[in-house]
Design a protein around this motif. Structure first.
Motif, PDB file in Angstrom:
ATOM      1  N   VAL A  35       0.803  -1.232   0.000  1.00  0.00           N
ATOM      2  CA  VAL A  35       0.000   0.000   0.000  1.00  0.00           C
ATOM      3  C   VAL A  35       0.832   1.275   0.000  1.00  0.00           C
ATOM      4  O   VAL A  35       0.268   2.373  -0.097  1.00  0.00           O
ATOM      5  CB  VAL A  35      -0.987   0.036   1.189  1.00  0.00           C
ATOM      6  N   ASN A  36       2.168   1.168   0.134  1.00  0.00           N
ATOM      7  CA  ASN A  36       3.063   2.320   0.038  1.00  0.00           C
ATOM      8  C   ASN A  36       2.604   3.498   0.899  1.00  0.00           C
ATOM      9  O   ASN A  36       2.398   4.599   0.404  1.00  0.00           O
ATOM     10  CB  ASN A  36       3.188   2.752  -1.424  1.00  0.00           C
ATOM     11  N   PRO A  37       2.455   3.286   2.222  1.00  0.00           N
ATOM     12  CA  PRO A  37       2.040   4.401   3.069  1.00  0.00           C
ATOM     13  C   PRO A  37       3.158   5.414   3.255  1.00  0.00           C
ATOM     14  O   PRO A  37       4.345   5.098   3.108  1.00  0.00           O
ATOM     15  CB  PRO A  37       1.702   3.721   4.398  1.00  0.00           C
ATOM     16  N   GLU A  38       2.775   6.628   3.598  1.00  0.00           N
ATOM     17  CA  GLU A  38       3.765   7.643   3.932  1.00  0.00           C
ATOM     18  C   GLU A  38       4.368   7.373   5.312  1.00  0.00           C
ATOM     19  O   GLU A  38       5.541   7.632   5.550  1.00  0.00           O
ATOM     20  CB  GLU A  38       3.116   9.030   3.911  1.00  0.00           C
ATOM     21  N   VAL A  39       3.545   6.840   6.214  1.00  0.00           N
ATOM     22  CA  VAL A  39       4.020   6.563   7.560  1.00  0.00           C
ATOM     23  C   VAL A  39       3.330   5.313   8.099  1.00  0.00           C
ATOM     24  O   VAL A  39       2.155   5.080   7.828  1.00  0.00           O
ATOM     25  CB  VAL A  39       3.778   7.766   8.505  1.00  0.00           C
ATOM     26  N   ILE A  40       4.085   4.493   8.815  1.00  0.00           N
ATOM     27  CA  ILE A  40       3.541   3.374   9.594  1.00  0.00           C
ATOM     28  C   ILE A  40       3.751   3.723  11.060  1.00  0.00           C
ATOM     29  O   ILE A  40       4.867   4.046  11.473  1.00  0.00           O
ATOM     30  CB  ILE A  40       4.238   2.045   9.259  1.00  0.00           C
ATOM     31  N   VAL A  41       2.670   3.664  11.836  1.00  0.00           N
ATOM     32  CA  VAL A  41       2.721   4.050  13.244  1.00  0.00           C
ATOM     33  C   VAL A  41       2.559   2.804  14.106  1.00  0.00           C
ATOM     34  O   VAL A  41       1.582   2.059  13.960  1.00  0.00           O
ATOM     35  CB  VAL A  41       1.606   5.063  13.583  1.00  0.00           C
ATOM     36  N   LEU A  42       3.501   2.577  15.001  1.00  0.00           N
ATOM     37  CA  LEU A  42       3.427   1.460  15.941  1.00  0.00           C
ATOM     38  C   LEU A  42       2.730   1.918  17.214  1.00  0.00           C
ATOM     39  O   LEU A  42       3.099   2.944  17.799  1.00  0.00           O
ATOM     40  CB  LEU A  42       4.827   0.945  16.291  1.00  0.00           C
ATOM     41  N   GLY A  43       1.726   1.140  17.656  1.00  0.00           N
ATOM     42  CA  GLY A  43       0.967   1.521  18.833  1.00  0.00           C
ATOM     43  C   GLY A  43       1.012   0.464  19.919  1.00  0.00           C
ATOM     44  O   GLY A  43       1.758  -0.516  19.849  1.00  0.00           O
ATOM     45  N   GLY A  44       0.194   0.658  20.943  1.00  0.00           N
ATOM     46  CA  GLY A  44       0.041  -0.304  22.018  1.00  0.00           C
ATOM     47  C   GLY A  44       1.337  -0.565  22.758  1.00  0.00           C
ATOM     48  O   GLY A  44       2.124   0.345  23.054  1.00  0.00           O
ATOM     49  N   TYR A  45       1.602  -1.836  23.081  1.00  0.00           N
ATOM     50  CA  TYR A  45       2.784  -2.210  23.852  1.00  0.00           C
ATOM     51  C   TYR A  45       4.067  -2.116  23.042  1.00  0.00           C
ATOM     52  O   TYR A  45       5.166  -2.243  23.601  1.00  0.00           O
ATOM     53  CB  TYR A  45       2.620  -3.617  24.425  1.00  0.00           C
ATOM     54  N   TYR A  46       3.960  -1.900  21.723  1.00  0.00           N
ATOM     55  CA  TYR A  46       5.165  -1.617  20.954  1.00  0.00           C
ATOM     56  C   TYR A  46       5.795  -0.286  21.382  1.00  0.00           C
ATOM     57  O   TYR A  46       7.003  -0.087  21.212  1.00  0.00           O
ATOM     58  CB  TYR A  46       4.850  -1.541  19.456  1.00  0.00           C
ATOM     59  N   VAL A  47       4.990   0.614  21.916  1.00  0.00           N
ATOM     60  CA  VAL A  47       5.498   1.956  22.241  1.00  0.00           C
ATOM     61  C   VAL A  47       6.597   1.902  23.303  1.00  0.00           C
ATOM     62  O   VAL A  47       7.697   2.433  23.081  1.00  0.00           O
ATOM     63  CB  VAL A  47       4.348   2.890  22.652  1.00  0.00           C
TER      64      VAL A  47
END
Length: 403
Positions: free
Chosen positions: A332-344
């Protein structure tokens, strides 16, 4: 004209007015303080129509006037801002170890944020519905005491949610074919406001777009970091749900055919090799979901202390995560991938190996311009996104009646 599956149909006056009210409301949300003339010039609506629409929105207490400004060419203008003080949108997230409830006003200002431990992995769907209904009733009661009308309630769930709000499968909760939307409305005794259900990753993506630092990003993917791993996909500024609402199940892409068993019944899925469960399986195999946050805190402390075993594990999990993110970047070639939850909290040790692996496996140079970032919204992103979905419905024209 309004286009439907049966072809173009004439739009009646009510449809047109509702659409135009939504246009004006969205413009003020994005550009306040602004004048009626600003709205007319930017939307193409004539000044008389704008005046009528603004009067309607003021009657509904969705907009208010803030006085005159002379800092412009010509006559001083009366400026408009969002009001919405009599209203609240409620979002609830149910997960394997907690339930979170938030309420926001029309401007997105947080009114409350409650997080309670909940044994979701060992509770039945009926018990979960009762728990969600109980916390929702408490939020509604609080809003009533503040003289706020509830505009709607959305519940976030880590699983496949169809377009009718039924949870078809939620492996980590042990749910199959649960009519959560219908059952919750019954438990709340037809509350008088819309009740909606959506996938937690979808709602996390909405939260990042509305409340995070990515409001101007039209192509974004949000990755949940709970026991499950899911993806909420925004493309061209719109959340993409797929034909039946089942997009984003990145956690069950197989990256290692010989890898560990996954709760979905397969082996070597991203969730089993790069999810939070994959970390705990090696550091605290006997931990219960109720202890998840405490166990993550312990892992953070060990990593900060230079524990070689933990550092090597997090590097391995980060690399496995990067393999999955490369699929997202390629697809999908996103501009940004955001990691959430316990990954933070684990991001200081996961981010670099994940990014390195993602860039190595992505076909386009530099990952196609994709950035890998960490959520700033905390553990409540999905619940916040659930409230945002209610606000989105208002922005789309589902407005409260005039006072």
């Amino acid at each position: 004209m309004i286009t439907t599956h049966n072809g173009p149909q004439p739009a009646d006056f009510t449809d047109v007015r509702a659409t135009n009210l939504a246009v004006v409301l969205r413009f003020v949300r994005e550009n306040a303080p602004c004048s009626r003339a600003d709205i007319a010039a930017s939307t193409g609506l004539n000044k008389a129509t704008v005046s009528s629409l603004v009067a309607d929105l003021i009657d509904r207490r969705l907009l208010r006037e803030t006085g005159l400004t002379e800092n412009r060419v010509g006559r001083p203008a009366t400026m408009l801002v969002l009001d919405g003080s009599p209203y609240a949108a409620i979002g609830v997230e149910v997960n394997v170890d907690y339930i979170t409830a938030v309420a926001v006003d029309l401007k997105g200002e947080e009114l409350l944020n409650w997080r309670r431990s909940f044994p979701g992995s060992t509770s039945s769907a009926g018990q979960a519905i009762a728990a969600v209904a109980a916390i929702a009733r408490r939020v509604v009661s609080r809003m009533s005491k503040e003289a706020r009308q509830v505009l709607g309630l959305t519940v976030a769930v880590p699983g496949l949610v169809d377009v009718q709000g039924a949870v078809r499968i939620a492996p980590n909760l042990g749910w199959h074919d649960v009519d959560l939307c219908g059952d919750l409305a019954k438990a709340l005794r037809d509350p008088g406001f819309p009740v909606m259900v959506d996938n937690d990753a979808n709602l996390g993506a909405l939260a990042e777009r509305r409340f995070g630092p990515h409001g101007n990003v039209d192509d974004l993917v949000y990755i949940t970091g709970e026991v499950g791993v899911g993806a909420g996909v925004i493309m061209d500024g719109r959340l993409r749900r797929g034909g039946r609402g089942y997009t984003g199940e990145i956690g069950h892409i197989q990256i290692d055919p010989l890898g560990p068993d996954c709760r979905c019944g397969r082996r070597g899925c991203i969730e089993a090799t790069a999810g939070i469960g994959a970390v705990l399986a090696r550091t605290a195999p006997d931990a219960s979901p109720a202890d998840l946050e405490l166990e993550i805190d312990e892992i953070v402390q060990r990593a900060r202390g230079g524990d070689r075993e933990v550092l090597d594990l997090l590097a391995e999990v980060g690399a496995n995560l990067g393999k999955g993110l490369a699929v997202v970047a390629n697809l999908v070639n996103p501009e940004v991938i955001v990691l959430g939850g316990y990954y933070v909290p684990l991001a200081p040790w996961l981010l670099a190996p994940a990014e390195e692996e993602m860039f190595r496996r992505a076909i386009a140079p530099g990952g196609g311009g994709c950035r890998l970032e960490v959520s700033t919204l905390g553990y409540g992103a999905a619940a916040l996104g659930a409230a945002a979905r209610v606000l989105d419905s208002v922005d789309s024209g589902r407005l409260p009646a005039p006072a």
